[in-house]
Write an enzyme that holds these catalytic residues in place. Structure first.
Site, PDB file in Angstrom:
ATOM      1  N   ASN A 113       0.957  -1.125   0.199  1.00 26.96           N
ATOM      2  CA  ASN A 113      -0.264   0.020   0.125  1.00 26.96           C
ATOM      3  C   ASN A 113       1.125   1.322   0.220  1.00 26.96           C
ATOM      4  O   ASN A 113       1.561   1.501   1.051  1.00 26.96           O
ATOM      5  CB  ASN A 113      -1.074   0.258   1.309  1.00 26.96           C
ATOM      6  CG  ASN A 113      -2.236   1.088   0.963  1.00 26.96           C
ATOM      7  OD1 ASN A 113      -1.744   1.795   0.472  1.00 26.96           O
ATOM      8  ND2 ASN A 113      -2.963   1.511   2.679  1.00 26.96           N
TER       9      ASN A 113
ATOM     10  N   HIS B 131      -8.975   1.417   5.197  1.00 30.49           N
ATOM     11  CA  HIS B 131      -8.090   1.577   6.043  1.00 30.49           C
ATOM     12  C   HIS B 131      -8.611   2.388   6.855  1.00 30.49           C
ATOM     13  O   HIS B 131      -9.265   3.531   7.287  1.00 30.49           O
ATOM     14  CB  HIS B 131      -6.671   2.219   5.062  1.00 30.49           C
ATOM     15  CG  HIS B 131      -5.365   1.745   5.402  1.00 30.49           C
ATOM     16  ND1 HIS B 131      -5.135   2.699   6.303  1.00 30.49           N
ATOM     17  CD2 HIS B 131      -4.402   0.961   5.093  1.00 30.49           C
ATOM     18  CE1 HIS B 131      -3.875   2.701   6.862  1.00 30.49           C
ATOM     19  NE2 HIS B 131      -3.631   1.361   6.225  1.00 30.49           N
TER      20      HIS B 131
HETATM   21  O1  LIG Z   1      -1.231   1.045   6.713  1.00 31.01           O
HETATM   22  C1  LIG Z   1      -0.153  -0.451   6.373  1.00 31.01           C
HETATM   23  C2  LIG Z   1      -0.388  -0.900   5.467  1.00 31.01           C
HETATM   24  O2  LIG Z   1      -1.669  -0.441   4.882  1.00 31.01           O
HETATM   25  C3  LIG Z   1       0.595  -0.673   7.190  1.00 31.01           C
HETATM   26  O3  LIG Z   1       1.962   0.588   7.376  1.00 31.01           O
HETATM   27  P1  LIG Z   1       3.223   0.435   7.475  1.00 31.01           P
HETATM   28  O4  LIG Z   1       3.735  -1.271   6.921  1.00 31.01           O
HETATM   29  O5  LIG Z   1       4.007   1.489   7.508  1.00 31.01           O
HETATM   30  O6  LIG Z   1       3.290   0.496   9.374  1.00 31.01           O
END
Ligand SMILES: O=C(CO)COP(=O)(O)O
Length: 248
Positions: A10, A93
């Site tokens: 993401n 999300h």
């Molecule tokens: O929100 C996330 C993926 O959707 C996780 O983000 P990080 O891997 O940067 O902690």
């Protein structure tokens, strides 16, 4: 039988045209591991050029409106997203639940719109640190799952991502025993919500996953993959996570 692992990057609000080369490099690594699924969800502006650059690689979106069209300034429908070349969309999300005040009902409507357009959906759920400290993590997450759950679920198009809010972008990761407990609770809840077929729905873990901790997280029962933010932005960082999934 274990599900095929699914590793999704993401990119959030990161990436200009120059970073298409990173998607090319990531797709090249993924192409060496046909026994797992890999996708990148870049900003909307990069979906079409990425899909054109690496047509055999899975590109996804990060959100989608629930309506087919109408007066929704700045929003994109599922059909529009599909037309750009995306094959799936992340939905609900925690950054959108917080910043855009998305509710479980919004996420459910979006999931149904995405499914109607023939796209896959990754529905995100996760507790805040205060909710975990209160001993309510499982209750909160299972409640979000139930409220966000579409009417016609199937593993063919639906994936769940468990992302503890306090682990996102912080470098903090839950104990593997806590991940195991939560993923088992989600699996159990899926069984209640959809009966047969629940075992085939992939449940991803997300929150500070990186090349150093991926193997341990991916070895946890009911962890069928990862939803990765910061460590998905380059092939150098994302490659080891793909390799860990392929080796698991
Ligand atoms: O929100 C996330 C993926 O959707 C996780 O983000 P990080 O891997 O940067 O902690």
């Amino acid at each position: 039988m274990a599900n095929r692992k699914f590793i999704v990057g993401n990119w959030k609000m990161n990436g200009l045209h120059d970073q298409l080369s990173d998607i090319g490099d990531i797709a090249a690594i993924a192409s060496e591991h046909k026994d797992i699924d890999v996708a990148i969800c870049p900003p909307t502006t990069l979906i079409a050029p990425a899909a054109e650059k690496v047509p055999d690689f899975m590109i996804g979106a990060q959100d989608c409106h629930s309506a087919a069209n109408g007066a929704h300034t700045g929003c994109l429908s599922a059909d529009m997203i599909r037309e750009t070349g995306a094959l799936l969309s992340i939905l609900g999300h925690s950054e959108r639940r917080a910043d855009q005040h998305e509710t479980d009902a919004d996420v459910k409507a979006k999931a149904e719109a995405v499914h109607a357009a023939g796209l896959g959906a990754i529905i995100c759920v996760g507790e805040t640190e205060a909710e975990r400290d209160d001993g309510k993590a499982v209750e909160v997450v299972c409640g979000q799952l139930e409220g966000s759950f579409p009417e016609e679920p199937s593993a063919d198009w639906l994936t769940i991502a468990y992302e503890p809010v306090w682990a996102i972008g912080t470098g903090r990761v839950p104990e593997t025993s806590d991940v195991e407990e939560m993923h088992a609770a989600i699996r159990n809840k899926l069984g209640k919500l959809m009966g047969d077929g629940a075992d085939a729905v992939r449940i991803l873990y997300g929150g500070s996953m990186n090349g150093g901790n991926a193997a341990a997280l991916l070895a946890v029962p009911n962890v069928d993959g990862g939803l990765v933010g910061g460590a998905s932005l380059t092939a150098e960082k994302f490659g080891p996570i793909i390799e860990a999934a392929a080796a698991s």
